[in-house]
Motif scaffolding. Structure first.
Motif, PDB file in Angstrom:
ATOM      1  N   TRP A  60     106.232  63.273  63.865  1.00  0.00           N
ATOM      2  CA  TRP A  60     105.397  62.075  63.799  1.00  0.00           C
ATOM      3  C   TRP A  60     104.852  61.740  62.425  1.00  0.00           C
ATOM      4  CZ3 TRP A  60     104.058  66.611  66.262  1.00  0.00           C
ATOM      5  CH2 TRP A  60     103.203  67.397  65.532  1.00  0.00           C
ATOM      6  N   ARG A  86     102.896  61.157  55.064  1.00  0.00           N
ATOM      7  CA  ARG A  86     102.775  62.516  54.550  1.00  0.00           C
ATOM      8  C   ARG A  86     104.062  63.276  54.826  1.00  0.00           C
ATOM      9  NH1 ARG A  86      97.685  61.924  56.674  1.00  0.00           N
ATOM     10  NH2 ARG A  86      98.161  62.951  58.624  1.00  0.00           N
ATOM     11  N   PRO A  87     104.323  64.314  54.008  1.00  0.00           N
ATOM     12  CA  PRO A  87     105.532  65.097  54.264  1.00  0.00           C
ATOM     13  C   PRO A  87     105.492  65.719  55.659  1.00  0.00           C
ATOM     14  CG  PRO A  87     104.371  65.877  52.285  1.00  0.00           C
ATOM     15  CD  PRO A  87     103.541  64.804  52.888  1.00  0.00           C
ATOM     16  N   ARG A  88     106.649  65.813  56.274  1.00  0.00           N
ATOM     17  CA  ARG A  88     106.721  66.440  57.586  1.00  0.00           C
ATOM     18  C   ARG A  88     106.412  67.922  57.475  1.00  0.00           C
ATOM     19  NH1 ARG A  88     111.120  64.709  61.275  1.00  0.00           N
ATOM     20  NH2 ARG A  88     111.057  62.451  61.220  1.00  0.00           N
ATOM     21  N   ALA A  89     105.871  68.473  58.545  1.00  0.00           N
ATOM     22  CA  ALA A  89     105.612  69.911  58.552  1.00  0.00           C
ATOM     23  C   ALA A  89     106.937  70.647  58.610  1.00  0.00           C
ATOM     24  CB  ALA A  89     104.758  70.274  59.758  1.00  0.00           C
ATOM     25  N   VAL A  90     107.109  71.580  57.705  1.00  0.00           N
ATOM     26  CA  VAL A  90     108.285  72.447  57.755  1.00  0.00           C
ATOM     27  C   VAL A  90     107.760  73.804  58.199  1.00  0.00           C
ATOM     28  CG1 VAL A  90     110.222  73.416  56.479  1.00  0.00           C
ATOM     29  CG2 VAL A  90     109.322  71.176  55.843  1.00  0.00           C
ATOM     30  N   TYR A  91     108.136  74.181  59.411  1.00  0.00           N
ATOM     31  CA  TYR A  91     107.539  75.380  59.988  1.00  0.00           C
ATOM     32  C   TYR A  91     108.124  76.648  59.393  1.00  0.00           C
ATOM     33  CZ  TYR A  91     105.505  72.086  63.209  1.00  0.00           C
ATOM     34  OH  TYR A  91     104.808  71.044  63.738  1.00  0.00           O
ATOM     35  N   LEU A  92     107.320  77.702  59.479  1.00  0.00           N
ATOM     36  CA  LEU A  92     107.769  79.006  58.985  1.00  0.00           C
ATOM     37  C   LEU A  92     108.811  79.581  59.928  1.00  0.00           C
ATOM     38  CD1 LEU A  92     104.204  80.318  58.137  1.00  0.00           C
ATOM     39  CD2 LEU A  92     106.046  79.972  56.470  1.00  0.00           C
ATOM     40  N   ILE A 117     109.141  73.722  50.040  1.00  0.00           N
ATOM     41  CA  ILE A 117     108.724  72.540  50.801  1.00  0.00           C
ATOM     42  C   ILE A 117     108.158  71.526  49.814  1.00  0.00           C
ATOM     43  CG2 ILE A 117     108.204  73.780  52.952  1.00  0.00           C
ATOM     44  CD1 ILE A 117     105.211  73.689  52.081  1.00  0.00           C
ATOM     45  N   LEU A 130     102.194  70.336  48.991  1.00  0.00           N
ATOM     46  CA  LEU A 130     101.167  69.744  49.833  1.00  0.00           C
ATOM     47  C   LEU A 130      99.845  69.756  49.088  1.00  0.00           C
ATOM     48  CD1 LEU A 130     102.118  71.562  53.155  1.00  0.00           C
ATOM     49  CD2 LEU A 130     102.436  69.128  52.644  1.00  0.00           C
ATOM     50  N   ARG A 131      98.934  68.974  49.580  1.00  0.00           N
ATOM     51  CA  ARG A 131      97.633  68.873  48.923  1.00  0.00           C
ATOM     52  C   ARG A 131      96.529  68.998  49.963  1.00  0.00           C
ATOM     53  NH1 ARG A 131      95.694  64.600  44.539  1.00  0.00           N
ATOM     54  NH2 ARG A 131      96.863  66.167  43.381  1.00  0.00           N
ATOM     55  N   LEU A 157     100.431  69.725  66.219  1.00  0.00           N
ATOM     56  CA  LEU A 157     101.111  70.118  64.980  1.00  0.00           C
ATOM     57  C   LEU A 157     101.630  71.551  65.067  1.00  0.00           C
ATOM     58  CD1 LEU A 157     101.756  69.627  61.916  1.00  0.00           C
ATOM     59  CD2 LEU A 157      99.465  70.522  61.437  1.00  0.00           C
ATOM     60  N   GLY A 178     104.926  73.221  67.024  1.00  0.00           N
ATOM     61  CA  GLY A 178     106.282  73.275  66.466  1.00  0.00           C
ATOM     62  C   GLY A 178     106.645  74.612  65.847  1.00  0.00           C
ATOM     63  N   GLY A 179     105.645  75.422  65.530  1.00  0.00           N
ATOM     64  CA  GLY A 179     105.926  76.706  64.898  1.00  0.00           C
ATOM     65  C   GLY A 179     104.751  77.157  64.059  1.00  0.00           C
ATOM     66  N   ALA A 180     104.910  78.289  63.409  1.00  0.00           N
ATOM     67  CA  ALA A 180     103.821  78.872  62.627  1.00  0.00           C
ATOM     68  C   ALA A 180     103.614  78.117  61.319  1.00  0.00           C
ATOM     69  CB  ALA A 180     104.120  80.338  62.337  1.00  0.00           C
ATOM     70  N   LEU A 181     102.344  77.933  60.959  1.00  0.00           N
ATOM     71  CA  LEU A 181     101.946  77.320  59.686  1.00  0.00           C
ATOM     72  C   LEU A 181     100.696  78.045  59.196  1.00  0.00           C
ATOM     73  CD1 LEU A 181     102.143  73.474  60.511  1.00  0.00           C
ATOM     74  CD2 LEU A 181     103.707  74.738  59.005  1.00  0.00           C
ATOM     75  N   ALA A 231      96.401  70.324  55.191  1.00  0.00           N
ATOM     76  CA  ALA A 231      97.100  69.277  54.438  1.00  0.00           C
ATOM     77  C   ALA A 231      97.751  68.267  55.387  1.00  0.00           C
ATOM     78  CB  ALA A 231      98.153  69.914  53.536  1.00  0.00           C
ATOM     79  N   HIS A 232      98.406  68.748  56.418  1.00  0.00           N
ATOM     80  CA  HIS A 232      99.094  67.826  57.321  1.00  0.00           C
ATOM     81  C   HIS A 232      98.134  66.980  58.155  1.00  0.00           C
ATOM     82  CE1 HIS A 232     103.160  68.868  56.352  1.00  0.00           C
ATOM     83  NE2 HIS A 232     102.918  70.147  56.510  1.00  0.00           N
TER      84      HIS A 232
END
Ligand SMILES: Nc1nc2c(ncn2[C@@H]2O[C@H](COP(=O)(O)OP(=O)(O)OP(=O)(O)O)[C@@H](O)[C@H]2O)c(=O)[nH]1
Ligand SMILES: [Mg+2]
Lengths: 203, 121
Positions: free
Chosen positions: A6, A10-16, A46, A49-50, B58, B61-64, B71-72
């Motif tokens: 969604w 902002r940049p999409r979340a890139v999960y670990l 990635i 981010l800020r 958020l 979807g996975g670990a952050l 930030a997100h």
């Protein structure tokens, strides 16, 4: 790894990765416009981010959702990036502002950090003094990387070491913060130093 | 996802001061946040604030890390920590404390960092 669907602007979340179990952090510090964000961006896997902290003038972090409005607060931005080092371990790089009035922020950032890479510009070495004071105050082991901006005349590393009053053991490297290999080499120099130091302290 | 691990070193995430929760330094910027799968969605989540629901959405979807979540969601880190504290208490998420070599340098960990960097850059 996947992405959140969604993100709006902002940049999409890139999960670990699923197997990541430990995270470590290293601070990239330096005075205004010395290249902190550039270096974080050159190394991060990635999009950088800020985060923004709202702080009162007294240096307290505002943790109320309503925030505190008006002239009594100020915003401090921190850029950061990420490098998955192996399936279990991830490294975060935080670009940290050097201003001394952000004591609380510094305490949070320095807590548990492996060390700091201090970026410096030979044309304004004195601007690095407050930053180095902060790093030392928080007990962070560090290396210094001179960011080689275009058109900067050749300089003598011995003179730079002297001007910055570095310990003999403190590594000093020259790097181009825009270049991944160069920025990476500076970071590796720092970690080698941290490793050697730890080995000396706890053989 | 593996079952949640309780970290014995984890301090209670906040103390209530003057009727309001204030986060303490128990979540680091790089503490990892994972949602608890078996928590039924819908019911218990309905009572949560919009910020908490966004955070859970958020994180599903996975670990952050805490910093990435802040930030997100475009929230200050201090606010994010309070939300994470609440959601940890309510059992919606678990956090994994970061490696904290500050007290005693961990040679093996530093070697792992070095090896990882050398392989990458
Ligand atoms: N030529 C050259 N330009 C650089 C280098 N590193 C950074 N720059 C430029 O210098 C400017 C400042 O770099 P930033 O990375 O934003 O510096 P910063 O330390 O994050 O700055 P603040 O967050 O504002 O304190 C940008 O315009 C960069 O493109 C470098 O190695 N060489
Ligand atoms: Mg910057």
């Amino acid at each position: 790894m996947g992405s959140a669907p969604w993100s709006d602007g902002r940049p999409r979340a890139v999960y670990l990765g699923d197997a990541v179990e430990r995270a470590v952090k290293i601070l990239i510090v330096g005075h205004f416009a010395v290249g902190k964000t550039t270096l974080v961006g050159a190394l991060s896997e990635i999009p950088p981010l800020r985060t923004e902290e709202i702080m009162t003038q007294a240096g307290a972090l505002v943790d109320d959702l309503a925030g505190v409005t008006g002239k009594d607060t100020t915003t401090v931005a921190m850029d950061f990036g990420r490098l998955t080092l192996n399936p279990r371990l991830v490294l975060y790089l935080f670009g940290a502002p050097g201003q001394q009035r952000f004591q609380r922020l510094w305490r949070d950032m320095a807590y548990g950090a492996l060390g700091a890479l201090v970026l410096a510009d030979v044309r304004r070495l004195d601007a690095s003094f407050p930053v180095m004071d902060m790093v030392e105050e928080y007990g962070l082991p560090y290396a210094v990387a001179v960011n080689q901006f275009d058109g900067v005349p050749a300089f003598d590393t011995g003179a730079v070491r002297g001007a910055l009053d570095l310990l003999e053991e403190t590594p000093l490297v020259v790097c181009d913060a825009r270049d991944r290999a160069s920025a990476g080499a500076a970071l590796i120099t720092l970690v080698q130093y941290l490793h050697a130091r730890a080995t000396k302290e706890h053989p | 996802m593996r079952p949640p691990r309780r970290d014995s070193g984890l301090v209670r995430p906040y103390v209530v001061t003057g009727g309001r929760a204030h986060s303490r330094i128990s979540f680091d910027l790089v503490s990892l946040v994972i949602t608890v799968d078996d928590k039924p969605s819908g019911g218990p989540e309905a009572g949560l604030s919009p910020e908490k629901r966004s955070l859970l959405a958020l994180c599903r979807g996975g670990a952050l890390s805490v910093a990435e979540i802040a930030a997100h969601l475009a929230l200050p880190v201090a606010v994010t920590k309070v939300l994470i504290g609440d959601l940890t208490d309510s059992g919606h998420i678990v956090t994994r404390a970061p490696a904290s070599p500050a007290t005693r340098p961990d040679i093996q960990l530093l070697q792992e960092v070095l090896d990882g960097l050398r392989a990458l850059v």
